[in-house]
Design an enzyme around this catalytic site. Structure first.
Site, mmCIF file in Angstrom:
data_model
loop_
_atom_site.group_PDB
_atom_site.id
_atom_site.type_symbol
_atom_site.label_atom_id
_atom_site.label_comp_id
_atom_site.label_asym_id
_atom_site.label_seq_id
_atom_site.Cartn_x
_atom_site.Cartn_y
_atom_site.Cartn_z
ATOM 1 N N THR A 1 0.791 -1.222 0.000
ATOM 2 C CA THR A 1 0.000 0.000 0.000
ATOM 3 C C THR A 1 0.829 1.281 0.000
ATOM 4 O OG1 THR A 1 -1.697 -1.152 1.199
ATOM 5 C CG2 THR A 1 -1.708 1.228 1.359
ATOM 6 N N SER B 1 -14.113 -1.991 -2.743
ATOM 7 C CA SER B 1 -14.026 -2.664 -1.451
ATOM 8 C C SER B 1 -15.329 -3.394 -1.098
ATOM 9 C CB SER B 1 -13.685 -1.617 -0.385
ATOM 10 O OG SER B 1 -13.694 -2.200 0.884
ATOM 11 N N GLY C 1 1.266 -10.172 -11.788
ATOM 12 C CA GLY C 1 0.775 -11.223 -12.687
ATOM 13 C C GLY C 1 1.647 -11.344 -13.927
ATOM 14 N N GLY D 1 -21.814 -30.887 -0.184
ATOM 15 C CA GLY D 1 -20.558 -31.574 -0.502
ATOM 16 C C GLY D 1 -20.110 -31.345 -1.933
ATOM 17 N N ALA E 1 -18.462 4.379 8.087
ATOM 18 C CA ALA E 1 -19.044 5.481 7.316
ATOM 19 C C ALA E 1 -18.852 5.231 5.816
ATOM 20 C CB ALA E 1 -18.395 6.801 7.725
ATOM 21 N N SER E 2 -17.679 4.766 5.446
ATOM 22 C CA SER E 2 -17.408 4.528 4.022
ATOM 23 C C SER E 2 -18.321 3.445 3.462
ATOM 24 C CB SER E 2 -15.946 4.108 3.826
ATOM 25 O OG SER E 2 -15.092 5.182 4.111
ATOM 26 N N GLU F 1 -5.321 -4.601 -6.457
ATOM 27 C CA GLU F 1 -5.734 -3.216 -6.789
ATOM 28 C C GLU F 1 -6.154 -2.419 -5.554
ATOM 29 O OE1 GLU F 1 -5.297 -1.742 -9.615
ATOM 30 O OE2 GLU F 1 -4.611 -3.581 -10.566
ATOM 31 N N LYS G 1 -1.900 13.828 -11.099
ATOM 32 C CA LYS G 1 -2.925 12.788 -10.954
ATOM 33 C C LYS G 1 -3.053 11.879 -12.173
ATOM 34 C CE LYS G 1 -5.823 15.458 -7.808
ATOM 35 N NZ LYS G 1 -6.871 16.492 -7.839
#
Lengths: 678, 678
Positions: free
Chosen positions: A157, A391, A190, A410, A536-537, A433, A284
């Site tokens: 992160t 998320s 990957g 099963g 909250a999120s 991600e 950005k």
């Protein structure tokens, strides 16, 4: 109305579910994939695959293969894919290639996965024109295979702490790339292990004695002829995983690898030949490719959950267990309320995620249009929205897949159901991600920026439609009633979700402020209210998912679709309300009587969705070759195919395992001999 | 106080957690495994394994093996196990064998798994004396390998509908065994595929033209010399699964297999030589072995969760990410509240399950003592208790393992963490030995029998201590307060859980009665209130788990253990209270202020348990060879060992995969050639 999955020689228990379908399933398919064009593309490719033997025979069921065999099978499938893709796929419709890829290579990874999803988009955004002309055609053409190597063994992160270095040497006009420690090894990217030869490496840029943070560098790691690792390169596969095992996720260490100056992607930041660092005009922009991946993920997670729900729903109509009324025979397990509660909400969530995915992708393209006009005002909104969605959706989808798997008993435990593989794939979305908890806290930063404006009663400047509700004043008691129209109930519930999100946002902000007033530094305070922030999120993200679904149903023009989607939405909303029951009860927003109304509505909604459960999952239009599930077969002929499938196991090539007589066979014989001596 | 895991050459980030351990970790180990004797046994076996090279070298990390290789490795491990077990394990302490087995063969299955856990116990309970003398010594001696074949491809829960038949032929005094359909194939029994040769088969007993329901028959399925399937026997492995892949779970069809009359287990029901059926004196006795397995499962699930928590906790102290205060370096991820909330409740649940497991096993032995005296009065209680526990504990344990896995980020996704394997093992517990939803409904039948007695205000006869609370009158408002002693808070919370269980039981009963009053047949009504019934069952089970944990802590005599366990219990109770917040809020039992108190207590409890998190998981005394986890290593040297581990992958035997030049290598070269032509 026709269900396009109704065909001769089906298990009658499935056929009977399909015969009275009250809507056109393929019309629903168009809603799921974003329009009728997509349905046409799918059918074109399905037909093509069926008509070409070498495509038809490609299988992405890797259950009986070792990992090495799996990688081989995928590589061979990829060759067939690359050969036929130009013949059938419109290059202007990337969706068509992806759909063909899914039919041939499956979803668990193939050699070009990261090349297509990360390298090509990154080159498009981060190259200078010169670099673009040099690399992009080769990338598109398949002259090399690349991947994007960012994550390190001890650094995920927190990008700032990446250890890999790229140090500029002005004498030779080269960067020297190094992985100084074990913990700096690139780990997990990957297709890095064995497939890729030219890759994008994120490394700390050092020049003129100063570090300018992580930047992307194009590094050749394997010889283009022999494919052997270049001198100074240690590269390999990180081993088996809970899923996505046809992907060679890899590791990499670089030891004094020298690359030309122009191998640093110079579309944004630059280093001059003399070694001068020139910062980017718009910082950005470098992140837009990550945003795109997150936008696409929402739809993929919805599809993964849809696949699991499809398997579990079909099987739950084939499987009969328990006689409810004596002498009437065993009933379909989907007729039990407890089983409906397990499976049907997953169908509703899959639909909700799919609609949210469309919105998120559209928003991405809107934002990219803005960006072209140098307007980055909506980027923060897009980032916040996608962080929350990524998320919540990946978590709920993987939880849902697991409920579907458990619901198959099963048989769900074995790979014959394909549910273990789907779980491995979908639950990966919680981690890749951007780890989910981190993502929620990123959305929380956005909410905490808005919070003082909410308290003040008005926004500082333009607020996106997604956050509008935070500034609205609404009643402090729920307006949910028993004899309301459905639409009125939906609005009442939506209002409730918005109420919760607003309240939790302000509470988290209050706690944060209180700590800071008591002298706790901001970042320390932030870690102490992490739970409040993530609550909250999640609540904010819920308002979005439900709002989009409500709007989608309201805007539906085809009456027969609208009707069945209304059932699904009704179930969805009451299920979500149950899910956050404590949040609406604790401040007295919802009364006990209202909670009871919702409970009853949920029970009714389960019965309503039950009627069309098979038709709703058929509308996902999964081919048997995609699902690779003996339980989820379109024709419902489950048991004979389970039997056939097991016969193919490598273990069953031997009636007696080759080592038997040396091992347990010997123990038995020795014991018998000893016994007979006594 | 000593932490027995503190050794030289450890990662300092772990050592520092251990150095100030305020309790004796091995004393805690004794609590976890049921007494100091167990600790001594463990140490004896650990030492022995370390001292014998062929034991020490057995590995149960199957990550890099194909399934066939896995079965071979396990069979070879089993040979070593069987050779050494008599030398070191006390035959009167079955625990010692099981512990050695775990060290050598791991937990994912080995050829004698079902033989030891099902066949031997079933023979002990269900044989006539003659049969016992014939088979039991051979079974104990290892002269054959058996398993118990009950589940069929299309029949699990509803035993009555099993299709396999055993038809008595009085002329030859034989039973004729048949699997008339594909759906009647035995499917899933452990060790059935390749290991077993004499097995117990459940089949519908037919004699004199009448069916007497399922009974157990001893059937030879493989030749004792060649190990080839006997004529008329189709047998094999069902293929790979989400977990437990070193077990050859199998399928079986029988075609006119004739077995002697005395191969029916005749300890309870009997068939005379003429073919007369004689029913058993005590029908329930046949089920005791299943009850034993469920009792043992609780402890196993607790251990599985403990293993996952151990890995995730150690790793969370080694992994540093994010600088909270600039310049102070990255912090241990276990210092984030959100991460604590993910991992620490799992430690508390693991402890809770372990204590419940002890109780459940003790109760089992108490009931068996009663049964010997022909007193079966407590059997229904044991069955109800174990049904609820099995369901709740296996579910919460697997959810907890998954939280631990997700908490390890990308590393948790790979088999190097061992968390995928642990998840596969633990989540299996939700399905085997009675599907969880079905188990909850079985407990609900017990509760619904009590419900009218609760309404009437007094029990019909003796009620076990587990159900006593249902008859107690308690306040309708929670007594939870801010400035209470911890003990008073625990009692208040426990009272709340009991309140919820009582209320949900009575509400479900009321709904059931209302439906029946309106003419809905009992079994139909039952399916319509399934959700209410399972909610009640879960609530009842919670009261038991929490009560046992509270009592265990209250009765703890060693002060240093009592103190740390109090922290764990405090976290556990407030975590559970948050978990059922809606249930206590919806009837106004808990006020919003009280919910807020609990929220704050939970945050404090997280900080308290954080301090001893590593010491608490060390007390589980897992050996590195059991965990097979590079993240959870005792010494904390994670990164270098992750690297080493990956080198061993079969895929990394090749720098260039053997098929590269034929597949993606060829595509690249073709594309380059075409490009250079342009």
């Amino acid at each position: 109305m026709p269900n396009h999955c109704l065909e001769p020689n089906q298990n009658e228990d499935l056929a009977s579910e399909r015969r009275l379908c009250p809507f056109n399933t393929l019309e629903m398919t168009a809603r799921i994939y974003g329009g009728e064009n997509f349905v046409k593309s799918r059918q074109k490719i399905q037909k093509y695959v069926q008509s070409v033997p070498e495509l038809r025979e490609c299988s992405s069921d890797f259950s009986f293969l070792s990992r090495l065999e799996t990688l081989e099978r995928t590589a061979r499938n990829a060759v067939v894919l690359m050969k036929h893709a130009p013949k059938i796929c419109d290059p202007n419709e990337p969706f068509e290639f992806e759909y063909l890829r899914k039919q041939i290579c499956g979803d668990d990874g193939y050699p070009y996965g990261l090349h297509n999803s990360m390298v090509v988009p990154m080159l498009k955004v981060n190259c200078s024109e010169e670099q673009m002309n040099l690399w992009l055609p080769k990338a598109l053409n398949g002259e090399f295979i690349g991947t994007y190597a960012q994550t390190e063994m001890a650094h995920g992160t927190n990008l700032k702490k990446l250890e890999t270095t790229a140090t500029y040497d002005p004498e030779t006009k080269e960067f020297v790339m190094n992985s100084p420690t074990i913990s700096s090894a690139k780990w997990i990217p990957g297709n890095l292990g064995k497939s890729s030869n030219f890759i994008l490496v994120m490394a700390q840029l050092w020049t003129q004695g100063k570090c300018y943070g992580p930047h992307a560098f194009m590094v050749q790691i394997r010889d283009p002829v022999t494919h052997m690792p270049m001198p100074g390169v240690e590269v390999g596969d990180i081993g088996p995983k809970i899923g996505i095992n046809s992907n060679d996720n890899g590791y990499l260490r670089l030891h004094n690898i020298r690359i030309p100056r122009l191998n640093m992607l110079m579309g944004n930041s630059q280093v001059t030949p003399e070694g001068k660092f020139i910062p980017p005009a718009h910082a950005k922009l470098a992140y837009t490719s990550m945003m795109f991946v997150r936008s696409v993920m929402i739809h993929l997670m919805g599809q993964g959950l849809g696949a699991a729900a499809c398997i579990a729903t079909r099987y739950a109509c084939v499987r009969r267990q328990g006689e409810v009324l004596e002498g009437q025979g065993e009933v379909k397990i989907l007729d039990y309320q407890t089983h409906q509660y397990r499976i049907l909400p997953q169908i509703s969530r899959a639909y909700a995620f799919i609609f949210a995915g469309h919105y998120s992708k559209d928003l991405y393209f809107r934002v990219m249009e803005d960006v072209k006009r140098k307007d980055t005002s909506l980027m923060a909104d897009l980032h916040a929205l996608n962080s929350g969605l990524k998320s919540v959706v990946s978590w709920q989808a993987s939880q849902g897949v697991e409920q579907c798997r458990l619901g198959c008993g099963g048989h769900g435990y074995t790979c014959a159901s394909a549910l273990p593989q789907i779980y491995g794939l979908v639950v990966g979305g919680c981690t890749y991600e951007g780890e989910n908890l981190v993502m929620l806290l990123q959305l929380a930063r956005y909410l905490m920026k808005l919070a003082p404006q909410i308290v003040a009663g008005r926004p500082n400047g333009k607020i996106s439609e997604i956050a509008q509700y935070l500034f609205e004043k609404k009643p402090t008691k729920s307006r949910l009633q028993k004899n309301q129209s459905r639409e009125a109930q939906w609005e009442a519930i939506q209002e409730g979700f918005e109420h919760v999100a607003r309240r939790l946002t302000l509470e988290a902000y209050q706690r944060l402020s209180d700590l800071k007033k008591n002298g706790v530094p901001h970042e320390v305070a932030w870690t102490k209210v992490g739970l409040d922030l993530s609550r909250a999120s999640k609540a904010h993200t819920r308002t979005f998912l439900t709002r989009i679904f409500i709007n989608s149903v309201k805007n539906e023009k085809t009456w027969s679709l609208k009707e069945v989607l209304s059932d699904v939405l009704h179930l969805y909303l009451h299920y979500e309300l149950q899910d956050c029951r404590a949040d609406v009860l604790e401040d007295g927003y919802l009364s006990n009587q209202q909670a009871e109304i919702s409970r009853e509505e949920l029970a009714k909604a389960l019965e309503a969705v039950r009627k069309n459960a098979v038709n709703l999952v058929d509308a996902f239009d999964f081919q048997d070759r995609e699902l690779n599930s003996q339980l989820g077969r379109k024709d419902g002929n489950v048991y004979e195919n389970l039997w056939k499938w097991a016969q193919n196991s490598e273990v069953n090539k031997y009636q007696v395992l080759p080592f038997h007589h040396e091992t347990t066979g010997k123990i038995m014989k020795d014991a018998q001999r000893q016994h007979s001596k006594l």
